[in-house]
Write a protein that holds these residues in place. Sequence first.
Motif, PDB file in Angstrom:
ATOM      1  N   ALA A  48       0.823  -1.041  -0.021  1.00 40.94           N
ATOM      2  CA  ALA A  48      -0.056   0.093  -0.050  1.00 40.94           C
ATOM      3  C   ALA A  48       0.966   1.370   0.047  1.00 40.94           C
ATOM      4  O   ALA A  48       0.603   2.194  -0.663  1.00 40.94           O
ATOM      5  CB  ALA A  48      -0.905   0.033   1.109  1.00 40.94           C
ATOM      6  N   THR A  49       1.869   1.147   0.676  1.00 35.48           N
ATOM      7  CA  THR A  49       2.638   2.468   0.588  1.00 35.48           C
ATOM      8  C   THR A  49       3.403   2.626  -0.458  1.00 35.48           C
ATOM      9  O   THR A  49       3.626   3.962  -1.080  1.00 35.48           O
ATOM     10  CB  THR A  49       3.931   2.412   1.965  1.00 35.48           C
ATOM     11  OG1 THR A  49       3.361   1.794   3.031  1.00 35.48           O
ATOM     12  CG2 THR A  49       5.033   3.318   2.014  1.00 35.48           C
ATOM     13  N   ILE A  50       3.701   1.376  -1.418  1.00 33.80           N
ATOM     14  CA  ILE A  50       4.252   1.756  -2.493  1.00 33.80           C
ATOM     15  C   ILE A  50       3.423   2.205  -3.730  1.00 33.80           C
ATOM     16  O   ILE A  50       3.845   3.128  -4.318  1.00 33.80           O
ATOM     17  CB  ILE A  50       5.064   0.287  -3.122  1.00 33.80           C
ATOM     18  CG1 ILE A  50       6.249  -0.072  -2.198  1.00 33.80           C
ATOM     19  CG2 ILE A  50       5.518   0.274  -4.436  1.00 33.80           C
ATOM     20  CD1 ILE A  50       6.878  -1.300  -2.306  1.00 33.80           C
ATOM     21  N   VAL A  51       2.269   1.682  -3.695  1.00 38.06           N
ATOM     22  CA  VAL A  51       1.460   2.100  -4.427  1.00 38.06           C
ATOM     23  C   VAL A  51       0.950   3.677  -4.287  1.00 38.06           C
ATOM     24  O   VAL A  51       0.861   4.314  -5.082  1.00 38.06           O
ATOM     25  CB  VAL A  51       0.085   1.309  -4.517  1.00 38.06           C
ATOM     26  CG1 VAL A  51      -1.243   1.997  -5.060  1.00 38.06           C
ATOM     27  CG2 VAL A  51       0.294  -0.113  -5.027  1.00 38.06           C
ATOM     28  N   GLY A  52       0.898   3.938  -3.065  1.00 40.89           N
ATOM     29  CA  GLY A  52       0.539   5.408  -2.621  1.00 40.89           C
ATOM     30  C   GLY A  52       1.799   6.155  -3.078  1.00 40.89           C
ATOM     31  O   GLY A  52       1.444   7.281  -3.829  1.00 40.89           O
ATOM     32  N   ASN A  53       2.852   6.056  -2.902  1.00 36.62           N
ATOM     33  CA  ASN A  53       3.988   6.707  -3.629  1.00 36.62           C
ATOM     34  C   ASN A  53       3.833   6.836  -4.832  1.00 36.62           C
ATOM     35  O   ASN A  53       4.323   7.877  -5.395  1.00 36.62           O
ATOM     36  CB  ASN A  53       5.414   6.199  -3.004  1.00 36.62           C
ATOM     37  CG  ASN A  53       5.351   6.420  -1.615  1.00 36.62           C
ATOM     38  OD1 ASN A  53       4.935   7.444  -0.942  1.00 36.62           O
ATOM     39  ND2 ASN A  53       6.320   5.626  -0.991  1.00 36.62           N
ATOM     40  N   VAL A  54       3.666   5.772  -5.650  1.00 39.62           N
ATOM     41  CA  VAL A  54       3.611   5.730  -7.089  1.00 39.62           C
ATOM     42  C   VAL A  54       2.603   6.803  -7.381  1.00 39.62           C
ATOM     43  O   VAL A  54       2.903   7.407  -8.454  1.00 39.62           O
ATOM     44  CB  VAL A  54       3.439   4.398  -7.660  1.00 39.62           C
ATOM     45  CG1 VAL A  54       3.057   4.556  -9.247  1.00 39.62           C
ATOM     46  CG2 VAL A  54       4.831   3.666  -7.466  1.00 39.62           C
ATOM     47  N   ILE A  55       1.429   6.581  -7.024  1.00 37.85           N
ATOM     48  CA  ILE A  55       0.231   7.610  -7.205  1.00 37.85           C
ATOM     49  C   ILE A  55       0.668   8.906  -7.059  1.00 37.85           C
ATOM     50  O   ILE A  55       0.401   9.751  -7.939  1.00 37.85           O
ATOM     51  CB  ILE A  55      -1.113   6.988  -6.588  1.00 37.85           C
ATOM     52  CG1 ILE A  55      -1.472   5.902  -7.072  1.00 37.85           C
ATOM     53  CG2 ILE A  55      -2.102   8.053  -6.790  1.00 37.85           C
ATOM     54  CD1 ILE A  55      -2.687   5.315  -6.171  1.00 37.85           C
ATOM     55  N   ALA A  57       3.549  10.198  -7.050  1.00 40.73           N
ATOM     56  CA  ALA A  57       4.595  10.466  -8.296  1.00 40.73           C
ATOM     57  C   ALA A  57       3.981  10.817  -9.340  1.00 40.73           C
ATOM     58  O   ALA A  57       4.430  11.683 -10.000  1.00 40.73           O
ATOM     59  CB  ALA A  57       5.821   9.505  -8.164  1.00 40.73           C
ATOM     60  N   VAL A  58       3.080  10.162  -9.754  1.00 42.00           N
ATOM     61  CA  VAL A  58       2.454  10.206 -11.234  1.00 42.00           C
ATOM     62  C   VAL A  58       1.651  11.513 -11.201  1.00 42.00           C
ATOM     63  O   VAL A  58       1.496  12.142 -12.293  1.00 42.00           O
ATOM     64  CB  VAL A  58       1.807   8.916 -11.551  1.00 42.00           C
ATOM     65  CG1 VAL A  58       1.024   9.315 -12.648  1.00 42.00           C
ATOM     66  CG2 VAL A  58       2.602   7.798 -11.700  1.00 42.00           C
ATOM     67  N   THR A  59       0.816  11.716 -10.192  1.00 40.15           N
ATOM     68  CA  THR A  59      -0.173  12.850 -10.360  1.00 40.15           C
ATOM     69  C   THR A  59       0.422  14.103  -9.706  1.00 40.15           C
ATOM     70  O   THR A  59       0.034  15.031 -10.149  1.00 40.15           O
ATOM     71  CB  THR A  59      -1.207  12.468  -9.402  1.00 40.15           C
ATOM     72  OG1 THR A  59      -0.972  11.949  -8.007  1.00 40.15           O
ATOM     73  CG2 THR A  59      -2.243  11.123  -9.871  1.00 40.15           C
ATOM     74  N   VAL A  60       1.164  14.171  -8.960  1.00 40.51           N
ATOM     75  CA  VAL A  60       1.867  15.540  -8.527  1.00 40.51           C
ATOM     76  C   VAL A  60       2.929  16.062  -9.191  1.00 40.51           C
ATOM     77  O   VAL A  60       3.314  17.177  -9.361  1.00 40.51           O
ATOM     78  CB  VAL A  60       2.006  15.301  -6.987  1.00 40.51           C
ATOM     79  CG1 VAL A  60       2.544  16.640  -6.381  1.00 40.51           C
ATOM     80  CG2 VAL A  60       0.622  14.888  -6.297  1.00 40.51           C
ATOM     81  N   LEU A  61       3.931  15.253  -9.282  1.00 45.44           N
ATOM     82  CA  LEU A  61       5.296  15.561  -9.641  1.00 45.44           C
ATOM     83  C   LEU A  61       4.946  16.088 -11.276  1.00 45.44           C
ATOM     84  O   LEU A  61       4.385  15.510 -12.154  1.00 45.44           O
ATOM     85  CB  LEU A  61       6.408  14.536  -9.778  1.00 45.44           C
ATOM     86  CG  LEU A  61       6.712  13.929  -8.413  1.00 45.44           C
ATOM     87  CD1 LEU A  61       7.715  12.771  -8.215  1.00 45.44           C
ATOM     88  CD2 LEU A  61       7.309  15.183  -7.598  1.00 45.44           C
ATOM     89  N   PRO A  62       5.810  17.046 -11.559  1.00 47.66           N
ATOM     90  CA  PRO A  62       5.662  17.767 -12.888  1.00 47.66           C
ATOM     91  C   PRO A  62       6.386  16.773 -14.085  1.00 47.66           C
ATOM     92  O   PRO A  62       7.128  15.862 -13.532  1.00 47.66           O
ATOM     93  CB  PRO A  62       6.362  19.039 -12.960  1.00 47.66           C
ATOM     94  CG  PRO A  62       7.365  18.969 -11.869  1.00 47.66           C
ATOM     95  CD  PRO A  62       6.824  17.894 -10.657  1.00 47.66           C
ATOM     96  N   GLN A  63       5.479  16.634 -14.859  1.00 51.13           N
ATOM     97  CA  GLN A  63       6.122  15.627 -16.145  1.00 51.13           C
ATOM     98  C   GLN A  63       7.147  16.496 -17.069  1.00 51.13           C
ATOM     99  O   GLN A  63       6.816  17.606 -17.466  1.00 51.13           O
ATOM    100  CB  GLN A  63       4.695  15.431 -16.915  1.00 51.13           C
ATOM    101  CG  GLN A  63       3.696  14.612 -16.389  1.00 51.13           C
ATOM    102  CD  GLN A  63       4.071  13.236 -15.842  1.00 51.13           C
ATOM    103  OE1 GLN A  63       4.851  12.717 -16.661  1.00 51.13           O
ATOM    104  NE2 GLN A  63       3.756  12.865 -14.876  1.00 51.13           N
ATOM    105  N   ASN A  64       8.095  15.939 -17.446  1.00 53.10           N
ATOM    106  CA  ASN A  64       8.966  16.610 -18.163  1.00 53.10           C
ATOM    107  C   ASN A  64       9.173  15.828 -19.491  1.00 53.10           C
ATOM    108  O   ASN A  64       9.203  14.830 -19.768  1.00 53.10           O
ATOM    109  CB  ASN A  64      10.480  16.699 -17.494  1.00 53.10           C
ATOM    110  CG  ASN A  64      10.279  17.543 -16.299  1.00 53.10           C
ATOM    111  OD1 ASN A  64       9.581  18.545 -16.378  1.00 53.10           O
ATOM    112  ND2 ASN A  64      11.524  17.297 -15.474  1.00 53.10           N
TER     113      ASN A  64
END
Length: 64
Positions: A48-55, A57-64
């Motif tokens: 759950a922690t890993i999945v939460g971190n991936v979500i 990272a995908v939704t909050v971090l800017p896409q380059n």
Amino acid sequence: MLSGSGTLPRFHPEIPWISPVITRAKEFERGNWGAGAAAEAVARTVTATIVGNVIVAVTVLPQN
């Protein structure tokens, strides 16, 4: 730990501490029935922690 220390009846005084109950408690004490459940709980928490971190990272971090 509670069973090994002999203090388990103090924490559950409403349980009738008769021979069959004591025998069953000793079976639990000798077994490792909790090890599998604990391992599963840890695995679920880590997943759950890993999945939460991936979500995040995908939704909050800017896409380059």
